[in-house]
Design a protein around this motif. Sequence first.
Motif, PDB file in Angstrom:
ATOM      1  N   GLY A  89      74.957  29.886 -12.990  1.00  0.00           N
ATOM      2  CA  GLY A  89      74.045  28.811 -12.596  1.00  0.00           C
ATOM      3  C   GLY A  89      74.549  27.450 -13.038  1.00  0.00           C
ATOM      4  O   GLY A  89      74.233  26.430 -12.421  1.00  0.00           O
ATOM      5  N   ARG A  90      75.354  27.415 -14.111  1.00  0.00           N
ATOM      6  CA  ARG A  90      75.916  26.145 -14.573  1.00  0.00           C
ATOM      7  C   ARG A  90      76.771  25.503 -13.491  1.00  0.00           C
ATOM      8  O   ARG A  90      76.981  24.308 -13.477  1.00  0.00           O
ATOM      9  CB  ARG A  90      76.826  26.359 -15.775  1.00  0.00           C
ATOM     10  N   SER A  91      77.311  26.337 -12.592  1.00  0.00           N
ATOM     11  CA  SER A  91      78.140  25.809 -11.497  1.00  0.00           C
ATOM     12  C   SER A  91      77.322  25.601 -10.229  1.00  0.00           C
ATOM     13  O   SER A  91      77.882  25.419  -9.155  1.00  0.00           O
ATOM     14  CB  SER A  91      79.279  26.779 -11.173  1.00  0.00           C
ATOM     15  N   GLY A  92      76.005  25.720 -10.342  1.00  0.00           N
ATOM     16  CA  GLY A  92      75.150  25.456  -9.193  1.00  0.00           C
ATOM     17  C   GLY A  92      74.829  26.687  -8.361  1.00  0.00           C
ATOM     18  O   GLY A  92      74.175  26.591  -7.329  1.00  0.00           O
ATOM     19  N   LEU A  93      75.263  27.853  -8.810  1.00  0.00           N
ATOM     20  CA  LEU A  93      74.959  29.080  -8.068  1.00  0.00           C
ATOM     21  C   LEU A  93      73.590  29.595  -8.480  1.00  0.00           C
ATOM     22  O   LEU A  93      73.271  29.606  -9.673  1.00  0.00           O
ATOM     23  CB  LEU A  93      75.963  30.166  -8.449  1.00  0.00           C
ATOM     24  N   ALA A  94      72.832  30.066  -7.507  1.00  0.00           N
ATOM     25  CA  ALA A  94      71.509  30.614  -7.836  1.00  0.00           C
ATOM     26  C   ALA A  94      71.518  32.103  -7.517  1.00  0.00           C
ATOM     27  O   ALA A  94      70.996  32.522  -6.495  1.00  0.00           O
ATOM     28  CB  ALA A  94      70.449  29.892  -7.016  1.00  0.00           C
ATOM     29  N   ILE A  95      72.149  32.899  -8.380  1.00  0.00           N
ATOM     30  CA  ILE A  95      72.250  34.325  -8.049  1.00  0.00           C
ATOM     31  C   ILE A  95      71.153  35.132  -8.742  1.00  0.00           C
ATOM     32  O   ILE A  95      70.707  34.797  -9.833  1.00  0.00           O
ATOM     33  CB  ILE A  95      73.626  34.918  -8.418  1.00  0.00           C
ATOM     34  N   GLY A  96      70.731  36.174  -8.089  1.00  0.00           N
ATOM     35  CA  GLY A  96      69.792  37.114  -8.677  1.00  0.00           C
ATOM     36  C   GLY A  96      70.560  38.349  -9.122  1.00  0.00           C
ATOM     37  O   GLY A  96      71.761  38.468  -8.858  1.00  0.00           O
ATOM     38  N   PRO A  97      69.845  39.299  -9.781  1.00  0.00           N
ATOM     39  CA  PRO A  97      70.515  40.502 -10.277  1.00  0.00           C
ATOM     40  C   PRO A  97      71.207  41.291  -9.170  1.00  0.00           C
ATOM     41  O   PRO A  97      72.203  41.969  -9.414  1.00  0.00           O
ATOM     42  CB  PRO A  97      69.391  41.329 -10.901  1.00  0.00           C
ATOM     43  N   GLU A  98      70.726  41.165  -7.945  1.00  0.00           N
ATOM     44  CA  GLU A  98      71.323  41.950  -6.853  1.00  0.00           C
ATOM     45  C   GLU A  98      72.690  41.413  -6.433  1.00  0.00           C
ATOM     46  O   GLU A  98      73.402  42.038  -5.651  1.00  0.00           O
ATOM     47  CB  GLU A  98      70.365  42.042  -5.650  1.00  0.00           C
ATOM     48  N   ALA A 225      81.088  28.727  -5.887  1.00  0.00           N
ATOM     49  CA  ALA A 225      80.000  27.741  -5.901  1.00  0.00           C
ATOM     50  C   ALA A 225      80.078  26.833  -4.675  1.00  0.00           C
ATOM     51  O   ALA A 225      79.054  26.442  -4.108  1.00  0.00           O
ATOM     52  CB  ALA A 225      80.065  26.911  -7.182  1.00  0.00           C
ATOM     53  N   LEU A 226      81.308  26.506  -4.251  1.00  0.00           N
ATOM     54  CA  LEU A 226      81.467  25.676  -3.043  1.00  0.00           C
ATOM     55  C   LEU A 226      81.002  26.448  -1.820  1.00  0.00           C
ATOM     56  O   LEU A 226      80.375  25.895  -0.909  1.00  0.00           O
ATOM     57  CB  LEU A 226      82.937  25.259  -2.890  1.00  0.00           C
ATOM     58  N   ASP A 227      81.302  27.736  -1.826  1.00  0.00           N
ATOM     59  CA  ASP A 227      80.853  28.618  -0.738  1.00  0.00           C
ATOM     60  C   ASP A 227      79.319  28.676  -0.727  1.00  0.00           C
ATOM     61  O   ASP A 227      78.679  28.508   0.317  1.00  0.00           O
ATOM     62  CB  ASP A 227      81.465  30.007  -0.976  1.00  0.00           C
ATOM     63  N   ALA A 228      78.743  28.864  -1.931  1.00  0.00           N
ATOM     64  CA  ALA A 228      77.285  28.983  -2.020  1.00  0.00           C
ATOM     65  C   ALA A 228      76.597  27.680  -1.600  1.00  0.00           C
ATOM     66  O   ALA A 228      75.544  27.707  -0.961  1.00  0.00           O
ATOM     67  CB  ALA A 228      76.877  29.366  -3.442  1.00  0.00           C
ATOM     68  N   ALA A 229      77.230  26.535  -1.939  1.00  0.00           N
ATOM     69  CA  ALA A 229      76.622  25.244  -1.593  1.00  0.00           C
ATOM     70  C   ALA A 229      76.460  25.105  -0.076  1.00  0.00           C
ATOM     71  O   ALA A 229      75.568  24.427   0.410  1.00  0.00           O
ATOM     72  CB  ALA A 229      77.474  24.105  -2.144  1.00  0.00           C
ATOM     73  N   ARG A 230      77.325  25.780   0.662  1.00  0.00           N
ATOM     74  CA  ARG A 230      77.229  25.730   2.139  1.00  0.00           C
ATOM     75  C   ARG A 230      76.251  26.761   2.677  1.00  0.00           C
ATOM     76  O   ARG A 230      76.002  26.843   3.877  1.00  0.00           O
ATOM     77  CB  ARG A 230      78.605  26.021   2.765  1.00  0.00           C
ATOM     78  N   GLY A 233      72.906  28.110  -1.656  1.00  0.00           N
ATOM     79  CA  GLY A 233      73.009  28.450  -3.081  1.00  0.00           C
ATOM     80  C   GLY A 233      73.444  29.875  -3.348  1.00  0.00           C
ATOM     81  O   GLY A 233      73.587  30.281  -4.501  1.00  0.00           O
ATOM     82  N   LYS A 234      73.669  30.660  -2.295  1.00  0.00           N
ATOM     83  CA  LYS A 234      74.038  32.077  -2.456  1.00  0.00           C
ATOM     84  C   LYS A 234      75.476  32.311  -2.011  1.00  0.00           C
ATOM     85  O   LYS A 234      75.910  31.733  -1.008  1.00  0.00           O
ATOM     86  CB  LYS A 234      73.146  32.951  -1.552  1.00  0.00           C
ATOM     87  N   PRO A 235      76.200  33.187  -2.722  1.00  0.00           N
ATOM     88  CA  PRO A 235      77.543  33.510  -2.229  1.00  0.00           C
ATOM     89  C   PRO A 235      77.463  34.156  -0.852  1.00  0.00           C
ATOM     90  O   PRO A 235      76.576  34.979  -0.603  1.00  0.00           O
ATOM     91  CB  PRO A 235      78.088  34.499  -3.272  1.00  0.00           C
TER      92      PRO A 235
END
Length: 404
Positions: A89-98, A225-230, A233-235
């Motif tokens: 999350g520090r890199s802006g990713l909002a991942i869940g346990p899944e 994180a760049l991928d998720a930003a597009r 917020g998710k990979p």
Amino acid sequence: MSVDWGHVFAGRVSGMSASEIRELLKLLGRPEIISFAGGIPDPDFFPSAAVSRAYQRVFESNSGAGSALQYSISEGYAPLRDWISVYMGRSGLAIGPEEAVITSGSQQALDFIGKLLIGPGDLVAVTAPTYLGALQAFSPYEPRYVNVPMDEDGPVLAAVEAALAQKPKFLYLVPDFQNPNGITVSLERREALVAICAEAGVPIVEDAAYAELRYEGESLPPIVALDAARNGGKPANVIYCGSFSKTLVPALRVGWIVAPAEVVNRIVLMKQAGDLHTSTINQIVVHDIASEIFDSHVRRLRVQYKERRDAMIAALEEFAPQGVTWTKPEGGLFVWLELPEGIDGTSLLARAVQEFNVAFVPGSAFFADRSGKNTIRLSFSATNPERIREGIRRLCELVTLVSA
Ligand SMILES: Cc1ncc(COP(=O)(O)O)c(C=O)c1O
């Protein structure tokens, strides 16, 4: 009659060969040898007291010891996955346990990725050079490789585009202070890679083993994180491999994958089939140490390894003969040398060990096509600054001798 094992082995075994690094490490026990070969962390820098405290806490807790010694779920220890979510999350990713699964080191992650994505004859795009252990992990799944040359900003885009046109199953990258050549993929290049790979529908496998070991310059966002930003917020198009081996300790064998849930679900099935789960107690201990000292320990490592990197670069500036060039990595554990054309790293190694008591890894080991004969990899991680200077002096004496 006895078994003809060569006949019984599966065809894919022919793609497996002993790592030149591991074979070499066996020869390096002699104390007079100054070894730049291994690329392993310095054990003097391990947070041993924190590891010891963490194990003690497990055994002092009445309820804890039983479950720490028990089987556990394949996805990994939930508090550790939560720690990883916060860390990512520090890199802006909002991942869940899944979207996260614990692996037994990132090496196992690479094996699972190979198993998940590579069928016999499939193309895999790798940088030239690349991490030898990745080639070893992928090769049993019988891929063909397409090599992507690098410049100082990372993989050359025109070459990536040419590789993507051949529809590889994925592009594998070590974007931070790459093992073996120390190169970091620039922000602009990361953004371009995310865009062109998404456009081509080719996933990126991001191996972030060294990302925390930055000694100068600005931290760059992971490609995931760049991928998720597009993608809200998710990979979406990136599989990220993380590891505690270089930040805490390698022996506990704890790493992780962050990827789209669809990928993680499959990896969890592989984990079940492969080893059921990563050691329960080691995951608990890693979670405990990471929660206690991750940032402060990494800060200390950066100071310690920077001193060694600086010593190696200074010694090269002092002793290297004309015609030798080297990378100046902003972090990680490796410096990469290009020797004058015609000098072969493998023959040089034999003389270096026998006559000059200094060791390194020939660069060709890191090319899928075994090119790069006149390159060598030096690791500064496990040698103190005085020995680094002496080792570089010896190596440069030998190179001067053979270039004459
Ligand atoms: C680039 C890279 N990836 C992955 C690994 C494997 O690390 P581990 O399995 O200890 O996490 C290494 C180890 O040296 C490495 O250099």
